[in-house]
Design a protein around this motif. Structure first.
Motif, PDB file in Angstrom:
ATOM      1  N   ARG A   1      18.154  19.270 127.984  1.00 58.89           N
ATOM      2  CA  ARG A   1      18.160  20.682 127.919  1.00 58.89           C
ATOM      3  C   ARG A   1      16.757  20.957 128.459  1.00 58.89           C
ATOM      4  NH1 ARG A   1      18.323  23.166 122.356  1.00 58.89           N
ATOM      5  NH2 ARG A   1      16.569  21.940 122.514  1.00 58.89           N
ATOM      6  N   ASP A   2      15.698  20.890 127.350  1.00 58.09           N
ATOM      7  CA  ASP A   2      14.583  21.830 127.817  1.00 58.09           C
ATOM      8  C   ASP A   2      14.464  21.665 129.109  1.00 58.09           C
ATOM      9  OD1 ASP A   2      14.791  22.325 124.912  1.00 58.09           O
ATOM     10  OD2 ASP A   2      13.296  20.397 124.962  1.00 58.09           O
TER      11      ASP A   2
ATOM     12  N   ALA B   1      24.088  20.962 127.485  1.00 56.26           N
ATOM     13  CA  ALA B   1      23.474  19.660 127.946  1.00 56.26           C
ATOM     14  C   ALA B   1      23.618  19.245 126.224  1.00 56.26           C
ATOM     15  CB  ALA B   1      21.636  19.896 128.338  1.00 56.26           C
ATOM     16  N   THR B   2      24.110  17.516 126.009  1.00 54.38           N
ATOM     17  CA  THR B   2      23.832  16.460 124.911  1.00 54.38           C
ATOM     18  C   THR B   2      22.260  15.832 125.030  1.00 54.38           C
ATOM     19  OG1 THR B   2      25.255  15.376 126.290  1.00 54.38           O
ATOM     20  CG2 THR B   2      26.210  16.567 125.054  1.00 54.38           C
TER      21      THR B   2
ATOM     22  N   ILE C   1      16.213  24.397 131.485  1.00 57.23           N
ATOM     23  CA  ILE C   1      15.701  25.129 130.807  1.00 57.23           C
ATOM     24  C   ILE C   1      14.374  26.105 131.289  1.00 57.23           C
ATOM     25  CG2 ILE C   1      14.673  26.819 128.824  1.00 57.23           C
ATOM     26  CD1 ILE C   1      16.858  25.797 127.063  1.00 57.23           C
ATOM     27  N   ARG C   2      13.544  24.933 131.796  1.00 52.89           N
ATOM     28  CA  ARG C   2      12.169  25.193 132.489  1.00 52.89           C
ATOM     29  C   ARG C   2      13.343  25.585 133.682  1.00 52.89           C
ATOM     30  NH1 ARG C   2      10.838  20.586 130.057  1.00 52.89           N
ATOM     31  NH2 ARG C   2       9.117  20.407 128.139  1.00 52.89           N
TER      32      ARG C   2
ATOM     33  N   HIS D   1      23.000  24.640 128.506  1.00 54.91           N
ATOM     34  CA  HIS D   1      23.532  24.788 127.869  1.00 54.91           C
ATOM     35  C   HIS D   1      25.039  23.843 127.366  1.00 54.91           C
ATOM     36  CE1 HIS D   1      26.124  28.283 124.435  1.00 54.91           C
ATOM     37  NE2 HIS D   1      27.462  27.273 125.013  1.00 54.91           N
TER      38      HIS D   1
ATOM     39  N   VAL E   1      18.585  16.654 124.380  1.00 53.65           N
ATOM     40  CA  VAL E   1      17.233  17.300 124.532  1.00 53.65           C
ATOM     41  C   VAL E   1      16.472  17.473 125.230  1.00 53.65           C
ATOM     42  CG1 VAL E   1      15.194  17.949 122.885  1.00 53.65           C
ATOM     43  CG2 VAL E   1      17.066  17.237 121.409  1.00 53.65           C
TER      44      VAL E   1
END
Lengths: 135, 409
Positions: free
Chosen positions: B396-397, B390-391, B400-401, B388, B393
């Motif tokens: 962030r991905d 992370a800056t 989420i994984r 939530h 991509v």
């Protein structure tokens, strides 16, 4: 050719066609399929020569306004109603027509979610005004 | 560097001449701003002319062409400058009155690099300007290439560079600058990484290598070693789809053994200079930690007690590590987790809650430590909190994984 901004939202917009949980609660394979789809969207738009830009935004938002002479800028980061619009990111595309922009947006919206089912996410389509002088 | 260039134009060799030629021009009294512009024009001219007419002495050729450009530029100025024109038209001209006085007499490629680096990393420039100017005046990159590397329009980068050069105008550039600033700028260039056509990490390594030829300072070697030892893992750090592969899951056969060997050698030569009175600085310590990771044949064989000892040294470099160097304390927490268990590591992160509690890395490390502890639901929540915030991509991905995987494991 007109340019369109295809906006994705963290929240806001019309009532969700089909509610779904946050992505960190999906099955790992569904997360992978979703991310692979988005990579492919970019790839497809690059191939077709329609891709201009794509960016993602963090969900943190700060509102700021001028504080007046000799005063610091005034900021607020809340409270925002849970229904307020919060943009998550965009694609900018350079396309032949508005119809094509809507077609691309609908394709983005078909991105797979939990169980591989389409998300039916609402995409906000906005035309970019040109600054080229017309005769 | 005065050898005949090979048949094809070696752009790398051409760019390597930039600091030397620029330093020569500035030392003889030319304005940094004007000299840099003239040299850029000379470089473009070289790219056009050299493939067919390779010069015998490329450095002298560039100096000559840039010198003529400077004269031309002055000619086009107003009559009030006509007096200077006469002086500069003569190649044996003596420096003008506003020449920086008493520039270090020892001249060589190494000193030239250092001299130009000090100009570009002038303390009155913002970090973004220092980076841009260094890449142009030391790295020899074009404005377009620098703009591409930072994903900004070329006009924006051109403006940033010309503002920076205006700031330098009239400044005394003869005093030695702050090497710590130079090292920080080079590290910033490295950390910006690689995107577009220019690999900034490789460029930072090249510049740091030049710097180690110019100064005996151990931290310059430490910085070069740190870059090499981290860069060596780059091929394993993402998969073919651009997904992040964490250190403990990387295919170690993809690591660049040549870079690791060089990094270790450079680090050893730096550490050999350390004394009790002058212990290794932060870049050397961070390089030592990177070397221990690189040295492990598998994640399980990582020498965590040794890494923890280096993190102790790193934290000890700051009077108040939690506030001054929270990244070191956070890295140390991971080492504590491996040596003393996840719970102990999590306790360490608590000290940072106030300072880093809104940063994604703090949550990501806590997710990792919860996993070490065997608490997967807590790990999943921490990874989701990290995602939530992370800056980047790819990060962030990845987070989420990690969250999805921990939740379903």
């Amino acid at each position: 050719m007109p340019k369109y901004l295809l906006l994705k939202h963290y929240r806001g917009g019309p009532k969700a066609h089909k509610p779904y949980p946050p992505m960190d609660q999906w099955a790992p394979e569904d997360v992978e399929a979703h991310m692979a789809f988005l990579r492919n969207v970019r790839h497809t738009l690059l191939e077709s020569g329609e891709y201009v830009d794509g960016q993602a935004l963090t969900p943190e938002r700060t509102w700021v306004r001028w504080g007046g002479p000799d005063a610091a800028p005034v900021t607020t980061d809340g409270p925002h109603p849970e229904t307020s619009d919060l943009v998550a990111g965009w694609y900018m595309v350079d396309v032949d027509s508005r119809e094509r922009a809507l077609e691309i947006a609908a394709y983005v919206s078909s991105e797979p979610g939990p169980g591989g089912e389409p998300l039916y996410e609402w995409i906000d389509v906005r035309e970019v005004m040109t600054d080229v002088k017309t005769d | 560097m005065t050898a005949e260039p090979a048949a094809g134009l070696d752009e790398g060799a051409l760019r390597a001449l930039v600091p030397q030629v620029l330093a020569g021009l500035v030392r003889r009294g030319e304005d940094f701003d004007a000299a840099e512009d003239a040299l850029q024009e000379a470089l473009l001219e070289a790219l056009r002319a050299w493939p067919e007419h390779p010069p015998r002495d490329p450095g002298a050729w560039l100096t000559g062409v840039a010198g003529r450009r400077l004269v031309d530029a002055r000619r086009s100025e107003s009559a009030r400058r006509r007096r200077e024109e006469a002086v500069h038209a003569d190649p044996t001209a003596t420096p003008t009155a506003d020449t920086p006085a008493e520039v270090d007499a020892a001249e060589g490629p190494g000193d030239d690099t250092l001299f130009v680096l000090f100009c570009c990393c002038h303390p009155e420039l913002s970090p973004a300007s220092q980076v841009a100017l260094t890449l142009r005046a030391v790295g020899g990159l074009t404005t377009r290439e620098i703009a591409d590397a930072f994903y900004v329009p070329e006009a924006t980068m051109a403006q940033r560079i010309s503002r920076a050069k205006r700031t330098l105008r009239g400044k005394q550039l003869d005093r030695p600058g702050d090497l710590a600033v130079v090292l920080r700028v080079l590290y910033l260039i490295y950390a910006t990484g690689h995107g577009g056509r220019i690999d900034l990490a490789a460029e930072a390594i090249r510049l740091s290598r030049q710097l180690t030829l110019a100064t005996e300072e151990a931290e310059a070697r430490g910085l070069l070693a740190l870059m090499l030892l981290n860069h060596a893992r780059l091929p394993a750090r993402t998969d073919s789809e651009g997904r992040i592969v964490p250190l403990d899951q990387q295919d170690r056969s993809l690591w660049n053994t040549r870079e690791i060997a060089e990094g270790v050698r450079v680090l050893q030569s730096a550490l050999a200079r350390a004394t009790d009175a002058e212990p290794p600085g932060r870049y050397q310590v961070e390089a030592a930690i990177a070397a221990l990771h690189d040295d492990a044949a598998s994640a399980e064989e990582t020498d965590w007690p040794q890494i923890l000892a280096w993190y102790d040294d790193l934290a000890a470099l700051s009077a108040d590590p939690v506030r001054e160097d929270p990244a070191a304390v956070l890295g140390r927490a991971v080492a504590v987790g491996h040596v003393h268990g996840g719970t102990a590591g999590l306790q360490e992160t608590e000290r940072l809650r106030e300072v880093l509690g809104e940063r994604h890395r703090w949550y990501a490390v806590r997710g990792y430590l919860h996993e070490l502890d065997g608490d997967l639901p807590a790990a999943a929540t921490a990874y989701a909190d990290a995602a939530h915030r992370a800056t980047n991509v790819a990060e962030r991905d990845h987070l989420i994984r990690q969250a999805a995987r921990a939740r379903t494991a």
